[in-house]
Enzyme design. Structure first.
Site, PDB file in Angstrom:
ATOM      1  N   HIS A  39      -8.313  -4.528  -0.768  1.00  0.00           N
ATOM      2  CA  HIS A  39      -6.976  -3.943  -0.562  1.00  0.00           C
ATOM      3  C   HIS A  39      -6.135  -4.796   0.389  1.00  0.00           C
ATOM      4  O   HIS A  39      -5.041  -4.404   0.764  1.00  0.00           O
ATOM      5  CB  HIS A  39      -7.156  -2.524   0.004  1.00  0.00           C
ATOM      6  CG  HIS A  39      -5.948  -1.650  -0.150  1.00  0.00           C
ATOM      7  ND1 HIS A  39      -5.397  -1.314  -1.369  1.00  0.00           N
ATOM      8  CD2 HIS A  39      -5.162  -1.039   0.776  1.00  0.00           C
ATOM      9  CE1 HIS A  39      -4.342  -0.533  -1.186  1.00  0.00           C
ATOM     10  NE2 HIS A  39      -4.171  -0.366   0.108  1.00  0.00           N
ATOM     11  N   ASP A  42     -10.360  -3.967  -5.503  1.00  0.00           N
ATOM     12  CA  ASP A  42      -9.689  -3.098  -4.523  1.00  0.00           C
ATOM     13  C   ASP A  42     -10.264  -1.685  -4.663  1.00  0.00           C
ATOM     14  O   ASP A  42     -10.101  -1.048  -5.716  1.00  0.00           O
ATOM     15  CB  ASP A  42      -8.171  -3.110  -4.817  1.00  0.00           C
ATOM     16  CG  ASP A  42      -7.361  -2.356  -3.764  1.00  0.00           C
ATOM     17  OD1 ASP A  42      -7.916  -1.447  -3.112  1.00  0.00           O
ATOM     18  OD2 ASP A  42      -6.169  -2.666  -3.624  1.00  0.00           O
ATOM     19  N   SER A 102       0.831  -1.203   0.000  1.00  0.00           N
ATOM     20  CA  SER A 102       0.000   0.000   0.000  1.00  0.00           C
ATOM     21  C   SER A 102       0.875   1.266   0.000  1.00  0.00           C
ATOM     22  O   SER A 102       1.632   1.470  -0.955  1.00  0.00           O
ATOM     23  CB  SER A 102      -0.950  -0.071   1.200  1.00  0.00           C
ATOM     24  OG  SER A 102      -1.962   0.874   1.100  1.00  0.00           O
TER      25      SER A 102
HETATM   26  C1  MLT Z   1      -1.527   5.925  -0.128  1.00  0.00           C
HETATM   27  O1  MLT Z   1      -1.918   6.912   0.443  1.00  0.00           O
HETATM   28  O2  MLT Z   1      -0.341   5.648  -0.318  1.00  0.00           O
HETATM   29  C2  MLT Z   1      -2.606   5.021  -0.627  1.00  0.00           C
HETATM   30  O3  MLT Z   1      -3.813   5.664  -0.576  1.00  0.00           O
HETATM   31  C3  MLT Z   1      -2.671   3.755   0.096  1.00  0.00           C
HETATM   32  C4  MLT Z   1      -2.829   3.934   1.563  1.00  0.00           C
HETATM   33  O4  MLT Z   1      -1.829   4.066   2.217  1.00  0.00           O
HETATM   34  O5  MLT Z   1      -3.945   3.929   2.076  1.00  0.00           O
END
Ligand code: MLT
Length: 205
Positions: free
Chosen positions: A183, A152, A102
């Protein structure tokens, strides 16, 4: 940057650079490193930015909307930290494979976009396109595994397809593994990453 370094048993194996998701810490992905390459040294890094107390690698303006100026600044900060860590711990700066989830996958993507030779490979769990409208560094020879969810809500399939195209156009070798668990970082995508890693990076001691 706050981090954990664990010396591996095989000096020739890539050093795994672990990058957690939003709200995570440098402890989160250690089990993945054990599964992917137990003989590798591991450098697991905590993001320097706090969002309501949750560590991240760069600021965002809203869900999925990145603060581009901070992303650029923080990507350099991480790249510089990798240089310093290589010197301090005596590992090969050019033998790094990142494992990111992520937000951690997004900063790993940003390293690939901005710094040539910064990573030899990357396992990206649920990454987004870190930045659009720029020319990427030459990624010839860089091997990248992407795990994505076709449902996702944070990283929709088109985002994944865009990222794959950008990385391939820059010369990277990209493999993608699709799942149906939103996700979430799943055990089965880690298994798929382990198979991919063995094919591309497993080295004999
Ligand atoms: C981010 O902010 O890098 C993406 O939205 C993924 C997350 O960290 O939630």
């Amino acid at each position: 940057m706050k981090h954990i370094f664990k010396q591996g048993t095989n000096k020739n194996a890539p050093v795994l650079v672990l990058l957690h998701g939003t709200g995570g810490t440098e402890n989160d992905l250690l089990p993945l490193a054990d599964r992917i390459s137990p003989e590798s040294s591991v450098l697991s890094i905590r993001g320097n930015v706090l969002e309501n107390g949750m560590p991240r690698y760069f600021r965002r303006l809203a869900e999925g909307v990145f603060d581009e100026e901070d992303l650029i600044f923080r990507t350099k900060e991480l790249s510089d930290f990798l240089d310093q860590a290589a010197e301090k711990y005596g590992f090969d700066r050019y033998n790094l494979v990142a494992i990111g989830y992520s937000n951690g996958a997004n900063i790993a993507g940003s390293l690939l976009f901005h710094y040539q030779g910064s990573l030899k490979g990357a396992i990206l769990h649920h990454p987004m396109v870190p930045r659009r409208g720029i020319k990427l560094q030459d990624l010839s020879g860089v091997r990248i595994f992407i795990a994505a969810g076709d449902n996702d809500p944070i990283c929709v399939p088109q985002e994944t397809e865009d990222l794959i195209s950008l990385l391939k156009d820059a010369g990277a070798n990209v493999s993608v593994h699709w799942e149906k668990f939103g996700h979430r970082l799943t055990a089965s995508e880690v298994e798929a990453a382990a198979v991919w890693y063995d094919t591309h990076f497993k080295v004999l001691s």
